[in-house]
Write a protein that holds these residues in place. Sequence first.
Motif, PDB file in Angstrom:
ATOM      1  N   UNK A  62       2.873  -6.522   1.421  1.00  0.00           N
ATOM      2  CA  UNK A  62       1.428  -6.512   1.627  1.00  0.00           C
ATOM      3  C   UNK A  62       0.837  -5.284   0.946  1.00  0.00           C
ATOM      4  N   UNK A  63      -0.013  -5.503  -0.032  1.00  0.00           N
ATOM      5  CA  UNK A  63      -0.648  -4.397  -0.750  1.00  0.00           C
ATOM      6  C   UNK A  63      -1.735  -3.784   0.124  1.00  0.00           C
ATOM      7  N   UNK A  64      -1.718  -2.466   0.273  1.00  0.00           N
ATOM      8  CA  UNK A  64      -2.672  -1.766   1.128  1.00  0.00           C
ATOM      9  C   UNK A  64      -3.725  -1.014   0.332  1.00  0.00           C
ATOM     10  N   UNK A  65      -3.291  -0.340  -0.708  1.00  0.00           N
ATOM     11  CA  UNK A  65      -4.204   0.482  -1.500  1.00  0.00           C
ATOM     12  C   UNK A  65      -3.694   0.520  -2.929  1.00  0.00           C
ATOM     13  N   UNK A  66      -4.577   0.272  -3.888  1.00  0.00           N
ATOM     14  CA  UNK A  66      -4.146   0.158  -5.283  1.00  0.00           C
ATOM     15  C   UNK A  66      -5.237   0.733  -6.176  1.00  0.00           C
TER      16      UNK A  66
ATOM     17  N   UNK B 142      -4.097  -0.428 -17.180  1.00  0.00           N
ATOM     18  CA  UNK B 142      -3.192  -1.204 -16.331  1.00  0.00           C
ATOM     19  C   UNK B 142      -2.148  -0.381 -15.602  1.00  0.00           C
ATOM     20  N   UNK B 143      -2.261   0.938 -15.688  1.00  0.00           N
ATOM     21  CA  UNK B 143      -1.356   1.803 -14.948  1.00  0.00           C
ATOM     22  C   UNK B 143      -1.802   1.938 -13.502  1.00  0.00           C
ATOM     23  N   UNK B 144      -1.051   2.703 -12.733  1.00  0.00           N
ATOM     24  CA  UNK B 144      -1.346   2.887 -11.312  1.00  0.00           C
ATOM     25  C   UNK B 144      -1.401   4.374 -10.997  1.00  0.00           C
ATOM     26  N   UNK B 145      -2.565   4.839 -10.585  1.00  0.00           N
ATOM     27  CA  UNK B 145      -2.657   6.215 -10.105  1.00  0.00           C
ATOM     28  C   UNK B 145      -1.962   6.343  -8.760  1.00  0.00           C
ATOM     29  N   UNK B 146      -2.183   5.353  -7.902  1.00  0.00           N
ATOM     30  CA  UNK B 146      -1.540   5.331  -6.600  1.00  0.00           C
ATOM     31  C   UNK B 146      -1.488   3.895  -6.093  1.00  0.00           C
ATOM     32  N   UNK B 147      -0.371   3.559  -5.463  1.00  0.00           N
ATOM     33  CA  UNK B 147      -0.200   2.239  -4.868  1.00  0.00           C
ATOM     34  C   UNK B 147       0.491   2.411  -3.522  1.00  0.00           C
ATOM     35  N   UNK B 148      -0.134   1.888  -2.479  1.00  0.00           N
ATOM     36  CA  UNK B 148       0.431   1.915  -1.139  1.00  0.00           C
ATOM     37  C   UNK B 148       0.643   0.468  -0.702  1.00  0.00           C
ATOM     38  N   UNK B 149       1.847   0.159  -0.224  1.00  0.00           N
ATOM     39  CA  UNK B 149       2.115  -1.209   0.185  1.00  0.00           C
ATOM     40  C   UNK B 149       3.145  -1.228   1.307  1.00  0.00           C
TER      41      UNK B 149
ATOM     42  N   UNK C  67      -7.796  -3.207   0.317  1.00  0.00           N
ATOM     43  CA  UNK C  67      -7.384  -4.520  -0.192  1.00  0.00           C
ATOM     44  C   UNK C  67      -7.812  -5.689   0.682  1.00  0.00           C
ATOM     45  N   UNK C  68      -8.239  -5.429   1.917  1.00  0.00           N
ATOM     46  CA  UNK C  68      -8.636  -6.505   2.814  1.00  0.00           C
ATOM     47  C   UNK C  68     -10.154  -6.708   2.787  1.00  0.00           C
ATOM     48  N   UNK C  69     -10.583  -7.925   3.077  1.00  0.00           N
ATOM     49  CA  UNK C  69     -12.017  -8.214   3.070  1.00  0.00           C
ATOM     50  C   UNK C  69     -12.751  -7.527   4.221  1.00  0.00           C
ATOM     51  N   UNK C  70     -12.065  -7.415   5.353  1.00  0.00           N
ATOM     52  CA  UNK C  70     -12.703  -6.873   6.545  1.00  0.00           C
ATOM     53  C   UNK C  70     -12.493  -5.368   6.648  1.00  0.00           C
ATOM     54  N   UNK C  71     -13.564  -4.669   7.017  1.00  0.00           N
ATOM     55  CA  UNK C  71     -13.460  -3.227   7.255  1.00  0.00           C
ATOM     56  C   UNK C  71     -12.498  -2.946   8.400  1.00  0.00           C
ATOM     57  N   UNK C  72     -12.463  -3.820   9.395  1.00  0.00           N
ATOM     58  CA  UNK C  72     -11.577  -3.626  10.539  1.00  0.00           C
ATOM     59  C   UNK C  72     -10.111  -3.767  10.128  1.00  0.00           C
TER      60      UNK C  72
END
Length: 383
Positions: A180-184, A190-197, A291-296
């Motif tokens: 599950x991707x959390x922060x990208x 096309x590189x990644x500064x930071x990716x949290x999953x 990455x999620x639609x909802x703020x919650x």
Amino acid sequence: FKNLLLVCAKAVQIFDAAGKIEYDIHNKDFVRKPMLEKLKLVEARYLEMAERAAQPDFYNDPKAASQLLKEQRQLEPIISAYRSYRRTQAEQEDLRAMLSEGLEPEMKALCQEEFSENKKKLEALEQELKILLLPRDPNDDKSVIMEIRGGVGGEESALFAHSLYRMYTMYAEAKHWTVTLLNYNETELGGVKEADFEIQGAGAYSRLKFESGVHRVQRVPETESGGRVHTSTATVAVLPEMEEVDVDLRPEDIEMQVYRASGAGGQHVNKTSSAVRLIHKPTGIVTACQTQRSQFQNRDYAMQMLKSKLMELKIQQHAEKISDIKGVQLKIEWGSQIRSYVFMPYQLVKDTRTDYETGNIQSVMDGDLDGFINAYLAMKAEK
């Protein structure tokens, strides 16, 4: 075997049906027993658990039943390897007896070949048992949160971070774990500064926890028009997913900021402030999810990441170094890397901790990491 078979007190405690300790694995006499004798005791416990689970009243105490079944599942890989080891040993003895007899040359050659193959199999099973019998981390069965950051090397480090992100997601898919991707945070190229999953799956932390550290790459970047070889780094952090009871968070210690999500994600991007950033005031630790639609939903994921970082901080007791938590604390500098990926002028991936290496770099980048992970576990088993 040396320093083996501290058969994890928390995962493989030896209890009888009444809950009384039958074999104390911390007892000096037990620890001094030969490996195979210890395994016989573990197998006896495994059979006892199977017999207990077959009783009509087994589920009268759901909590005790659940604990026993969990212990049984944890023992299954050990028992399977042990039984395979015994079968191979028996075959080896039979072959040894046959070779001592007067055989025809062709039959003797066949027996000798099978004897050699069995010897290799026994060695492999011994190594497997060493790994299986390592003391267990209480977090081994948990899912993980992984963080990948570009390090030294500018845009090329971001491209390498993207390659690592792809590598770990492919490894997770091969293990049938869920990603599950959390922060990208993506760069223009096309590189990644930071990716949290998050990687969810039984035993994910036990396999990935030693991947924390600096990863170094040597290759011709896509951004290099002159064909020159560049060296850059990226950092990987592996954190165990924490449960609600593991970390005590006070609402007044957390500052929540909302902002508009950026990058690919659909029509909601840049139209609503759904992205969430959490700041833990006492430590300064920051987590974010967009990455999620909802703020919650974004807040829940960011909170889970914050709990994991705080638990890692507590475990390491590095309160004075809280600028970032990256599993094993390592600075982004030359000589501190755990693994090197060389694409040019030759192809080689080498782990600097174990010296395990392979020339099949594409296979590694496609998620073939078990060789490196097993080599590190085997090294720990020898200590």
